[in-house]
Design a protein around this motif. Structure first.
Motif, PDB file in Angstrom:
ATOM      1  N   ILE A   1     135.931 -64.317  43.081  1.00 20.06           N
ATOM      2  CA  ILE A   1     134.989 -64.466  44.605  1.00 20.06           C
ATOM      3  C   ILE A   1     135.274 -63.085  45.099  1.00 20.06           C
ATOM      4  CG2 ILE A   1     134.091 -65.519  46.470  1.00 20.06           C
ATOM      5  CD1 ILE A   1     133.466 -68.072  45.521  1.00 20.06           C
ATOM      6  N   MET A   2     137.407 -62.951  45.014  1.00 19.18           N
ATOM      7  CA  MET A   2     137.277 -61.858  46.173  1.00 19.18           C
ATOM      8  C   MET A   2     137.471 -60.878  45.816  1.00 19.18           C
ATOM      9  SD  MET A   2     140.334 -63.789  47.802  1.00 19.18           S
ATOM     10  CE  MET A   2     141.130 -62.912  48.862  1.00 19.18           C
ATOM     11  N   ALA A   3     137.593 -60.803  44.967  1.00 12.44           N
ATOM     12  CA  ALA A   3     137.194 -59.156  43.811  1.00 12.44           C
ATOM     13  C   ALA A   3     135.646 -58.777  43.527  1.00 12.44           C
ATOM     14  CB  ALA A   3     137.467 -59.810  41.964  1.00 12.44           C
ATOM     15  N   LEU A   4     135.199 -59.733  43.448  1.00 12.83           N
ATOM     16  CA  LEU A   4     133.145 -59.545  44.068  1.00 12.83           C
ATOM     17  C   LEU A   4     133.505 -58.733  45.503  1.00 12.83           C
ATOM     18  CD1 LEU A   4     131.097 -61.830  41.750  1.00 12.83           C
ATOM     19  CD2 LEU A   4     130.739 -59.723  41.832  1.00 12.83           C
ATOM     20  N   LEU A   5     133.999 -59.128  46.422  1.00 16.27           N
ATOM     21  CA  LEU A   5     133.894 -59.075  47.868  1.00 16.27           C
ATOM     22  C   LEU A   5     134.732 -57.879  47.787  1.00 16.27           C
ATOM     23  CD1 LEU A   5     134.189 -62.804  48.875  1.00 16.27           C
ATOM     24  CD2 LEU A   5     132.051 -61.430  48.717  1.00 16.27           C
ATOM     25  N   ALA A   6     135.285 -58.022  47.354  1.00 16.73           N
ATOM     26  CA  ALA A   6     136.208 -56.518  47.403  1.00 16.73           C
ATOM     27  C   ALA A   6     135.249 -55.330  46.461  1.00 16.73           C
ATOM     28  CB  ALA A   6     137.801 -56.382  46.904  1.00 16.73           C
ATOM     29  N   ILE A   7     134.298 -55.237  45.954  1.00 16.50           N
ATOM     30  CA  ILE A   7     133.683 -54.456  45.421  1.00 16.50           C
ATOM     31  C   ILE A   7     132.707 -53.935  46.659  1.00 16.50           C
ATOM     32  CG2 ILE A   7     132.125 -53.790  43.797  1.00 16.50           C
ATOM     33  CD1 ILE A   7     133.515 -55.064  41.357  1.00 16.50           C
ATOM     34  N   ILE A   8     132.147 -55.250  47.257  1.00 15.72           N
ATOM     35  CA  ILE A   8     130.599 -55.292  48.035  1.00 15.72           C
ATOM     36  C   ILE A   8     131.902 -54.503  49.250  1.00 15.72           C
ATOM     37  CG2 ILE A   8     129.693 -56.672  49.215  1.00 15.72           C
ATOM     38  CD1 ILE A   8     129.053 -58.524  47.058  1.00 15.72           C
ATOM     39  N   SER A   9     132.341 -54.820  49.536  1.00 16.86           N
ATOM     40  CA  SER A   9     132.986 -54.566  50.716  1.00 16.86           C
ATOM     41  C   SER A   9     132.960 -52.526  50.745  1.00 16.86           C
ATOM     42  CB  SER A   9     134.280 -54.912  51.530  1.00 16.86           C
ATOM     43  OG  SER A   9     134.991 -54.943  50.926  1.00 16.86           O
ATOM     44  N   ALA A  10     134.151 -52.811  49.177  1.00 16.36           N
ATOM     45  CA  ALA A  10     134.011 -50.938  48.888  1.00 16.36           C
ATOM     46  C   ALA A  10     132.963 -50.204  48.745  1.00 16.36           C
ATOM     47  CB  ALA A  10     135.010 -50.812  47.699  1.00 16.36           C
ATOM     48  N   LEU A  11     131.779 -50.641  48.403  1.00 18.52           N
ATOM     49  CA  LEU A  11     131.042 -50.251  48.816  1.00 18.52           C
ATOM     50  C   LEU A  11     129.850 -50.033  49.771  1.00 18.52           C
ATOM     51  CD1 LEU A  11     127.488 -49.203  46.544  1.00 18.52           C
ATOM     52  CD2 LEU A  11     127.179 -52.101  47.334  1.00 18.52           C
ATOM     53  N   PHE A  12     129.279 -50.398  51.064  1.00 20.75           N
ATOM     54  CA  PHE A  12     129.519 -50.782  51.702  1.00 20.75           C
ATOM     55  C   PHE A  12     129.577 -49.455  53.083  1.00 20.75           C
ATOM     56  CE2 PHE A  12     126.439 -53.910  50.153  1.00 20.75           C
ATOM     57  CZ  PHE A  12     124.961 -53.889  50.669  1.00 20.75           C
ATOM     58  N   ALA A  13     130.837 -49.302  52.428  1.00 19.23           N
ATOM     59  CA  ALA A  13     131.566 -49.287  53.653  1.00 19.23           C
ATOM     60  C   ALA A  13     132.130 -47.669  53.107  1.00 19.23           C
ATOM     61  CB  ALA A  13     133.228 -49.805  53.415  1.00 19.23           C
ATOM     62  N   ALA A  14     131.814 -47.259  50.898  1.00 15.86           N
ATOM     63  CA  ALA A  14     131.516 -46.174  51.471  1.00 15.86           C
ATOM     64  C   ALA A  14     130.695 -45.791  51.702  1.00 15.86           C
ATOM     65  CB  ALA A  14     131.929 -46.017  50.137  1.00 15.86           C
TER      66      ALA A  14
END
Length: 253
Positions: free
Chosen positions: A141-154
């Motif tokens: 889950i944390m790997a998924l959340l890292a991808i999501i937060s990186a996506l929207f931050a970028a």
């Protein structure tokens, strides 16, 4: 200076900025607590309803909240970059050999770190409320959340570099975030929605992240939706990062 040295220095600088901000620290702790204390009790009578058949309401509710934290933890970081543009900080990078990718990644990694810290915090806080944690699933889950937060931050940083104004980016972020979150079923499962809403949700990458997180929290590591979530999110994240890197190179050329 090497790429990794620049990345480390910029990441540490951004982390220190966040830690010096009392509002950031309050929201990092307060937001998870508000979801647990003010909304989760409303769901206790939904056991047995579509999407809540497992018997543990928190195991359905909390993964959705964690995805919300990841999405909004990335979407609004561009406002800080607009302020840096206004102060001339980005302009001063034009005369330095600093890696533009390191500038972007340093900020994004700070945002990802904040989201993951909040995720751990809300998970631990929810255990006394009855949350049943599958720790192996939580890692994924944390790997998924890292991808999501990186996506929207970028995305937020690229938007800020293009628009250079809070007034310009605010309506865009609001217009994008609302349908994404409503069609993700983050508070209530999409199984409770009409059929046409369930079909519309299939075109939303964040929906797969919510469903995958719920499966992983329950220990269903091999659920097909987990692979679907990564398959949906990784290409979108790659495209957004490509746009963000181009925006940084243009702004700090």
């Amino acid at each position: 200076m090497s790429f990794f040295s620049t990345l480390q220095l910029y990441y540490v600088r951004k982390v220190k900025e966040s830690l010096r901000n009392p509002g950031f620290l309050f929201m990092a702790v307060g937001t998870p607590l508000m979801y647990l204390l003010l909304f989760a009790p409303l769901l206790k009578h939904l056991t047995g309803m579509p999407g809540f058949t497992g018997g543990n309401v928190l195991n359905v509710f909390l993964p959705g909240v964690e995805v919300v934290i990841a999405v909004y933890g990335g979407l609004y970081v561009g406002f800080g970059l607009v302020d840096e543009i206004r102060q001339g900080i980005i302009e001063r990078f034009r005369v330095t050999p600093t890696s533009r990718l390191a500038l972007l990644m340093g900020s994004v990694l700070r945002d990802v770190s904040a989201v993951l810290a909040q995720t751990l915090l809300i998970t631990v806080l929810a255990i006394p409320f009855g949350l049943e944690v599958h720790w192996g699933g939580l890692v994924v889950i944390m790997a998924l959340l890292a991808i999501i937060s990186a996506l929207f931050a970028a995305f937020s940083y690229a938007l800020a570099l293009r628009m250079k104004s809070e007034d310009a980016i605010a309506p865009i972020i609001q217009g994008i975030s609302l349908p994404i979150m409503l069609l993700a079923g983050f508070l209530l499962p999409m199984e409770m929605a009409p059929h046409w809403l369930q079909v519309a949700a299939l075109f939303n990458p964040v929906y797969y992240a919510v469903e995958a997180s719920r499966a992983l929290m329950a220990g269903h590591m091999n659920a097909p939706v987990v692979l679907q979530a990564f398959a949906m999110l990784l290409p979108v994240t790659s495209l957004v990062f490509w746009w963000a890197i181009r925006s940084y190179k243009t702004a700090v050329a």
